[in-house]
Scaffold this motif. Structure first.
Motif, PDB file in Angstrom:
ATOM      1  N   LEU A 119       0.810  -1.223   0.000  1.00  0.00           N
ATOM      2  CA  LEU A 119       0.000   0.000   0.000  1.00  0.00           C
ATOM      3  C   LEU A 119       0.843   1.273   0.000  1.00  0.00           C
ATOM      4  O   LEU A 119       0.315   2.360  -0.241  1.00  0.00           O
ATOM      5  N   HIS A 120       2.138   1.136   0.253  1.00  0.00           N
ATOM      6  CA  HIS A 120       3.022   2.304   0.307  1.00  0.00           C
ATOM      7  C   HIS A 120       3.006   3.045  -1.028  1.00  0.00           C
ATOM      8  O   HIS A 120       3.117   2.448  -2.090  1.00  0.00           O
ATOM      9  N   GLY A 121       2.850   4.348  -0.952  1.00  0.00           N
ATOM     10  CA  GLY A 121       2.805   5.184  -2.143  1.00  0.00           C
ATOM     11  C   GLY A 121       1.395   5.610  -2.510  1.00  0.00           C
ATOM     12  O   GLY A 121       1.207   6.513  -3.326  1.00  0.00           O
ATOM     13  N   MET A 122       0.404   4.961  -1.905  1.00  0.00           N
ATOM     14  CA  MET A 122      -0.986   5.287  -2.227  1.00  0.00           C
ATOM     15  C   MET A 122      -1.327   6.728  -1.849  1.00  0.00           C
ATOM     16  O   MET A 122      -1.993   7.432  -2.611  1.00  0.00           O
ATOM     17  N   GLU A 123      -0.857   7.189  -0.704  1.00  0.00           N
ATOM     18  CA  GLU A 123      -1.148   8.562  -0.290  1.00  0.00           C
ATOM     19  C   GLU A 123      -0.586   9.566  -1.293  1.00  0.00           C
ATOM     20  O   GLU A 123      -1.244  10.540  -1.666  1.00  0.00           O
ATOM     21  N   GLU A 124       0.621   9.318  -1.747  1.00  0.00           N
ATOM     22  CA  GLU A 124       1.237  10.220  -2.732  1.00  0.00           C
ATOM     23  C   GLU A 124       0.429  10.252  -4.025  1.00  0.00           C
ATOM     24  O   GLU A 124       0.188  11.318  -4.591  1.00  0.00           O
ATOM     25  N   ARG A 125      -0.022   9.074  -4.510  1.00  0.00           N
ATOM     26  CA  ARG A 125      -0.845   9.028  -5.726  1.00  0.00           C
ATOM     27  C   ARG A 125      -2.161   9.761  -5.516  1.00  0.00           C
ATOM     28  O   ARG A 125      -2.637  10.466  -6.394  1.00  0.00           O
ATOM     29  N   LEU A 126      -2.756   9.602  -4.341  1.00  0.00           N
ATOM     30  CA  LEU A 126      -4.021  10.284  -4.048  1.00  0.00           C
ATOM     31  C   LEU A 126      -3.835  11.794  -3.993  1.00  0.00           C
ATOM     32  O   LEU A 126      -4.702  12.548  -4.454  1.00  0.00           O
ATOM     33  N   MET A 127      -2.733  12.244  -3.435  1.00  0.00           N
ATOM     34  CA  MET A 127      -2.456  13.684  -3.378  1.00  0.00           C
ATOM     35  C   MET A 127      -2.304  14.256  -4.779  1.00  0.00           C
ATOM     36  O   MET A 127      -2.775  15.351  -5.066  1.00  0.00           O
ATOM     37  N   GLU A 128      -1.639  13.528  -5.673  1.00  0.00           N
ATOM     38  CA  GLU A 128      -1.498  13.969  -7.059  1.00  0.00           C
ATOM     39  C   GLU A 128      -2.874  14.118  -7.706  1.00  0.00           C
ATOM     40  O   GLU A 128      -3.132  15.080  -8.422  1.00  0.00           O
ATOM     41  N   PHE A 129      -3.756  13.167  -7.438  1.00  0.00           N
ATOM     42  CA  PHE A 129      -5.104  13.216  -7.975  1.00  0.00           C
ATOM     43  C   PHE A 129      -5.896  14.373  -7.365  1.00  0.00           C
ATOM     44  O   PHE A 129      -6.574  15.126  -8.073  1.00  0.00           O
ATOM     45  N   ALA A 130      -5.807  14.524  -6.050  1.00  0.00           N
ATOM     46  CA  ALA A 130      -6.580  15.546  -5.342  1.00  0.00           C
ATOM     47  C   ALA A 130      -6.161  16.966  -5.765  1.00  0.00           C
ATOM     48  O   ALA A 130      -7.006  17.871  -5.788  1.00  0.00           O
ATOM     49  N   GLU A 131      -4.913  17.163  -6.113  1.00  0.00           N
ATOM     50  CA  GLU A 131      -4.451  18.478  -6.556  1.00  0.00           C
ATOM     51  C   GLU A 131      -5.169  18.939  -7.820  1.00  0.00           C
ATOM     52  O   GLU A 131      -5.284  20.147  -8.066  1.00  0.00           O
ATOM     53  N   LYS A 132      -5.659  18.001  -8.585  1.00  0.00           N
ATOM     54  CA  LYS A 132      -6.348  18.324  -9.845  1.00  0.00           C
ATOM     55  C   LYS A 132      -7.839  18.601  -9.631  1.00  0.00           C
ATOM     56  O   LYS A 132      -8.513  19.056 -10.538  1.00  0.00           O
ATOM     57  N   LEU A 133      -8.347  18.309  -8.427  1.00  0.00           N
ATOM     58  CA  LEU A 133      -9.774  18.509  -8.151  1.00  0.00           C
ATOM     59  C   LEU A 133     -10.058  19.961  -7.784  1.00  0.00           C
ATOM     60  O   LEU A 133      -9.257  20.610  -7.108  1.00  0.00           O
ATOM     61  N   PRO A 134     -11.217  20.462  -8.211  1.00  0.00           N
ATOM     62  CA  PRO A 134     -11.590  21.833  -7.798  1.00  0.00           C
ATOM     63  C   PRO A 134     -11.994  21.845  -6.323  1.00  0.00           C
ATOM     64  O   PRO A 134     -12.557  20.890  -5.824  1.00  0.00           O
ATOM     65  N   ILE A 135     -11.674  22.913  -5.663  1.00  0.00           N
ATOM     66  CA  ILE A 135     -12.051  23.019  -4.239  1.00  0.00           C
ATOM     67  C   ILE A 135     -13.288  23.874  -4.086  1.00  0.00           C
ATOM     68  O   ILE A 135     -13.574  24.783  -4.735  1.00  0.00           O
TER      69      ILE A 135
END
Length: 135
Positions: A119-135
């Motif tokens: 599971l290591h690295g999942m948080e980093e991948r999620l952060m990359e995805f979340a940065e592209k989402l509108p707030i």
């Protein structure tokens, strides 16, 4: 009994290196970290500003870990050969041998560490995805 002892020794050898690499927001099966610690960290984080929350069901995580991906993350560890043998060891079910094509050893001492490595690295991948989402 021998296998469990050997898995415990391998875990003792691998855990310090991986503990230094794991993401700071990872709490499952980590030494010195508890559910209460995770709840406290979540509260402290969302109390400061709005956040996205991922609700993920990883209930079959141990059963479905991809062996090749896990071994790729482990790299050229001195324990790689042993881990590969444990992953591929298979099981007896109804007097029949079944090959292991995915997952970690059921009830294995080293299985929680292997799951955390997978599971290591999942948080980093999620952060990359979340940065592209509108707030």
């Amino acid at each position: 009994m021998y296998d469990r002892a050997l898995q415990a020794l391998v875990k003792l050898g691998m855990e310090p290196e991986w503990e230094a690499r794991f993401e700071p927001n990872s709490y499952g099966f980590r030494p010195g970290r508890s559910t209460h610690d995770a709840i406290e960290a979540i509260y402290a984080s969302i109390n400061l500003k709005p956040k996205y929350v991922l609700d993920a069901d990883i209930s079959k995580c141990f059963d479905r870990i991809n062996h090749d991906a896990l071994l790729g993350k482990i790299g050229q560890s001195p324990y790689r050969r042993l881990i590969k043998q444990w992953l591929k060891s298979g099981v007896f079910y109804n007097n029949q041998f079944l090959k292991s094509v995915e997952g970690t050893p059921q009830g294995g001492v080293i299985s929680p560490l292997l799951a955390n490595i997978a599971l290591h690295g999942m948080e980093e991948r999620l952060m990359e995805f979340a940065e592209k989402l509108p707030i």
